[in-house]
Design a protein around this motif. Sequence first.
Motif, PDB file in Angstrom:
ATOM      1  N   GLN A 119       0.827  -1.212   0.000  1.00 40.70           N
ATOM      2  CA  GLN A 119       0.000   0.000   0.000  1.00 40.70           C
ATOM      3  C   GLN A 119       0.860   1.260   0.000  1.00 40.70           C
ATOM      4  OE1 GLN A 119      -3.300   0.252   2.852  1.00 40.70           O
ATOM      5  NE2 GLN A 119      -3.158   2.475   2.692  1.00 40.70           N
ATOM      6  N   CYS A 120       0.496   2.187  -0.854  1.00 39.49           N
ATOM      7  CA  CYS A 120       1.161   3.486  -0.911  1.00 39.49           C
ATOM      8  C   CYS A 120       1.035   4.166   0.453  1.00 39.49           C
ATOM      9  CB  CYS A 120       0.494   4.324  -1.991  1.00 39.49           C
ATOM     10  SG  CYS A 120       1.293   5.920  -2.268  1.00 39.49           S
ATOM     11  N   THR A 121       2.046   4.948   0.842  1.00 38.49           N
ATOM     12  CA  THR A 121       1.966   5.672   2.112  1.00 38.49           C
ATOM     13  C   THR A 121       1.142   6.947   1.975  1.00 38.49           C
ATOM     14  OG1 THR A 121       4.048   6.788   1.605  1.00 38.49           O
ATOM     15  CG2 THR A 121       4.172   4.822   3.002  1.00 38.49           C
ATOM     16  N   HIS A 122       0.741   7.278   0.764  1.00 38.05           N
ATOM     17  CA  HIS A 122      -0.048   8.496   0.548  1.00 38.05           C
ATOM     18  C   HIS A 122      -1.540   8.237   0.545  1.00 38.05           C
ATOM     19  CE1 HIS A 122      -1.825  11.730  -2.110  1.00 38.05           C
ATOM     20  NE2 HIS A 122      -1.246  12.438  -1.171  1.00 38.05           N
ATOM     21  N   GLY A 123      -1.980   7.033   0.195  1.00 41.14           N
ATOM     22  CA  GLY A 123      -3.407   6.768   0.127  1.00 41.14           C
ATOM     23  C   GLY A 123      -3.683   5.303  -0.123  1.00 41.14           C
ATOM     24  N   LEU A 124      -4.942   5.039  -0.444  1.00 41.67           N
ATOM     25  CA  LEU A 124      -5.367   3.651  -0.615  1.00 41.67           C
ATOM     26  C   LEU A 124      -5.118   3.169  -2.040  1.00 41.67           C
ATOM     27  CD1 LEU A 124      -8.677   3.563   1.430  1.00 41.67           C
ATOM     28  CD2 LEU A 124      -6.452   2.595   2.034  1.00 41.67           C
ATOM     29  N   ALA A 125      -3.869   3.005  -2.375  1.00 41.88           N
ATOM     30  CA  ALA A 125      -3.502   2.490  -3.690  1.00 41.88           C
ATOM     31  C   ALA A 125      -2.527   1.350  -3.510  1.00 41.88           C
ATOM     32  CB  ALA A 125      -2.866   3.585  -4.527  1.00 41.88           C
ATOM     33  N   SER A 126      -2.622   0.414  -4.433  1.00 44.39           N
ATOM     34  CA  SER A 126      -1.779  -0.764  -4.399  1.00 44.39           C
ATOM     35  C   SER A 126      -0.611  -0.551  -5.360  1.00 44.39           C
ATOM     36  CB  SER A 126      -2.631  -1.960  -4.838  1.00 44.39           C
ATOM     37  OG  SER A 126      -1.877  -3.131  -4.824  1.00 44.39           O
TER      38      SER A 126
ATOM     39  N   ALA B 128       6.721  13.689  -5.202  1.00 44.49           N
ATOM     40  CA  ALA B 128       5.469  14.148  -4.593  1.00 44.49           C
ATOM     41  C   ALA B 128       4.296  13.463  -5.293  1.00 44.49           C
ATOM     42  CB  ALA B 128       5.367  15.665  -4.736  1.00 44.49           C
ATOM     43  N   PRO B 129       3.203  13.266  -4.585  1.00 43.44           N
ATOM     44  CA  PRO B 129       2.921  13.749  -3.230  1.00 43.44           C
ATOM     45  C   PRO B 129       3.391  12.821  -2.111  1.00 43.44           C
ATOM     46  CG  PRO B 129       0.975  12.668  -4.109  1.00 43.44           C
ATOM     47  CD  PRO B 129       2.019  12.614  -5.182  1.00 43.44           C
ATOM     48  N   CYS B 130       4.188  11.828  -2.423  1.00 45.55           N
ATOM     49  CA  CYS B 130       4.633  10.893  -1.372  1.00 45.55           C
ATOM     50  C   CYS B 130       5.786  11.487  -0.584  1.00 45.55           C
ATOM     51  CB  CYS B 130       5.077   9.573  -2.003  1.00 45.55           C
ATOM     52  SG  CYS B 130       3.773   8.812  -2.963  1.00 45.55           S
ATOM     53  N   ASP B 131       5.693  11.444   0.740  1.00 41.85           N
ATOM     54  CA  ASP B 131       6.837  11.886   1.535  1.00 41.85           C
ATOM     55  C   ASP B 131       7.139  10.963   2.710  1.00 41.85           C
ATOM     56  OD1 ASP B 131       4.678  12.574   3.063  1.00 41.85           O
ATOM     57  OD2 ASP B 131       5.112  14.720   3.157  1.00 41.85           O
TER      58      ASP B 131
ATOM     59  N   GLU C 176       6.022   3.735  -9.541  1.00 42.73           N
ATOM     60  CA  GLU C 176       5.122   4.892  -9.634  1.00 42.73           C
ATOM     61  C   GLU C 176       3.747   4.457  -9.183  1.00 42.73           C
ATOM     62  OE1 GLU C 176       4.658   8.049 -13.050  1.00 42.73           O
ATOM     63  OE2 GLU C 176       3.236   6.414 -13.360  1.00 42.73           O
ATOM     64  N   CYS C 177       3.193   5.178  -8.203  1.00 44.51           N
ATOM     65  CA  CYS C 177       1.869   4.864  -7.681  1.00 44.51           C
ATOM     66  C   CYS C 177       0.813   5.126  -8.753  1.00 44.51           C
ATOM     67  CB  CYS C 177       1.598   5.722  -6.451  1.00 44.51           C
ATOM     68  SG  CYS C 177      -0.049   5.453  -5.778  1.00 44.51           S
ATOM     69  N   PRO C 178      -0.151   4.201  -8.904  1.00 43.92           N
ATOM     70  CA  PRO C 178      -1.158   4.369  -9.954  1.00 43.92           C
ATOM     71  C   PRO C 178      -2.169   5.466  -9.648  1.00 43.92           C
ATOM     72  CG  PRO C 178      -1.659   2.439  -8.633  1.00 43.92           C
ATOM     73  CD  PRO C 178      -0.320   2.941  -8.167  1.00 43.92           C
ATOM     74  N   LEU C 179      -2.223   5.929  -8.392  1.00 45.54           N
ATOM     75  CA  LEU C 179      -3.293   6.875  -8.039  1.00 45.54           C
ATOM     76  C   LEU C 179      -2.913   8.337  -8.288  1.00 45.54           C
ATOM     77  CD1 LEU C 179      -6.167   6.890  -7.127  1.00 45.54           C
ATOM     78  CD2 LEU C 179      -5.416   6.792  -4.759  1.00 45.54           C
ATOM     79  N   HIS C 180      -1.772   8.785  -7.726  1.00 45.09           N
ATOM     80  CA  HIS C 180      -1.379  10.196  -7.910  1.00 45.09           C
ATOM     81  C   HIS C 180       0.038  10.311  -8.460  1.00 45.09           C
ATOM     82  CE1 HIS C 180      -4.178  10.169  -4.314  1.00 45.09           C
ATOM     83  NE2 HIS C 180      -4.871  10.809  -5.234  1.00 45.09           N
ATOM     84  N   GLN C 181       0.571   9.220  -8.935  1.00 45.94           N
ATOM     85  CA  GLN C 181       1.888   9.217  -9.592  1.00 45.94           C
ATOM     86  C   GLN C 181       3.051   9.635  -8.682  1.00 45.94           C
ATOM     87  OE1 GLN C 181      -0.996  10.528 -11.487  1.00 45.94           O
ATOM     88  NE2 GLN C 181      -1.059   8.322 -11.857  1.00 45.94           N
ATOM     89  N   GLY C 182       2.881   9.425  -7.367  1.00 42.89           N
ATOM     90  CA  GLY C 182       4.034   9.567  -6.488  1.00 42.89           C
ATOM     91  C   GLY C 182       5.004   8.430  -6.771  1.00 42.89           C
ATOM     92  N   MET C 183       6.254   8.569  -6.303  1.00 37.25           N
ATOM     93  CA  MET C 183       7.234   7.512  -6.581  1.00 37.25           C
ATOM     94  C   MET C 183       8.052   7.162  -5.352  1.00 37.25           C
ATOM     95  SD  MET C 183       8.610   8.475 -10.373  1.00 37.25           S
ATOM     96  CE  MET C 183       9.013   6.838 -10.926  1.00 37.25           C
TER      97      MET C 183
HETATM   98 FE1  FES Z   1      -0.089   6.849  -3.961  1.00 34.40          FE
HETATM   99 FE2  FES Z   1      -1.471   9.132  -3.718  1.00 34.40          FE
HETATM  100  S1  FES Z   1      -2.070   7.141  -3.138  1.00 34.40           S
HETATM  101  S2  FES Z   1       0.501   8.824  -4.629  1.00 34.40           S
END
Ligand code: FES
Length: 107
Positions: free
Chosen positions: A44-51, A81-84, A63-70
Amino acid sequence: AGDIFSTAIEATEVPLGHVKKVMHEGSEVAIYNVEGCFYATQDQCTHGLASLSDGFLIGEFIECPLHQGMFDVRTGEATAAPCDISLKTYKTSLKDGVIFLARSTGE
Ligand code: FES
């Protein structure tokens, strides 16, 4: 101290440049194949509910499929960003074509 390795998966199930989700000690973990080296992080991404196993592996970055954080899958470090917040990582071990995951997280 020796690491205890538990979950195992055939290396052929994680082809070059791909990412695969497994259940490991009750948690979802993503396993990555970066040029033949295997890495593992929390799925799970640390930014949201994405796998992250639904994301795109670009070199050693997922690269996260939801907001393209890396994240750098080798260290779990958030690199775009937006992952920190960093991902948890797990040690992997390859033996006779099988990938094993350490029971505890790496640092
Ligand atoms: Fe992964 Fe937002 S949930 S970048």
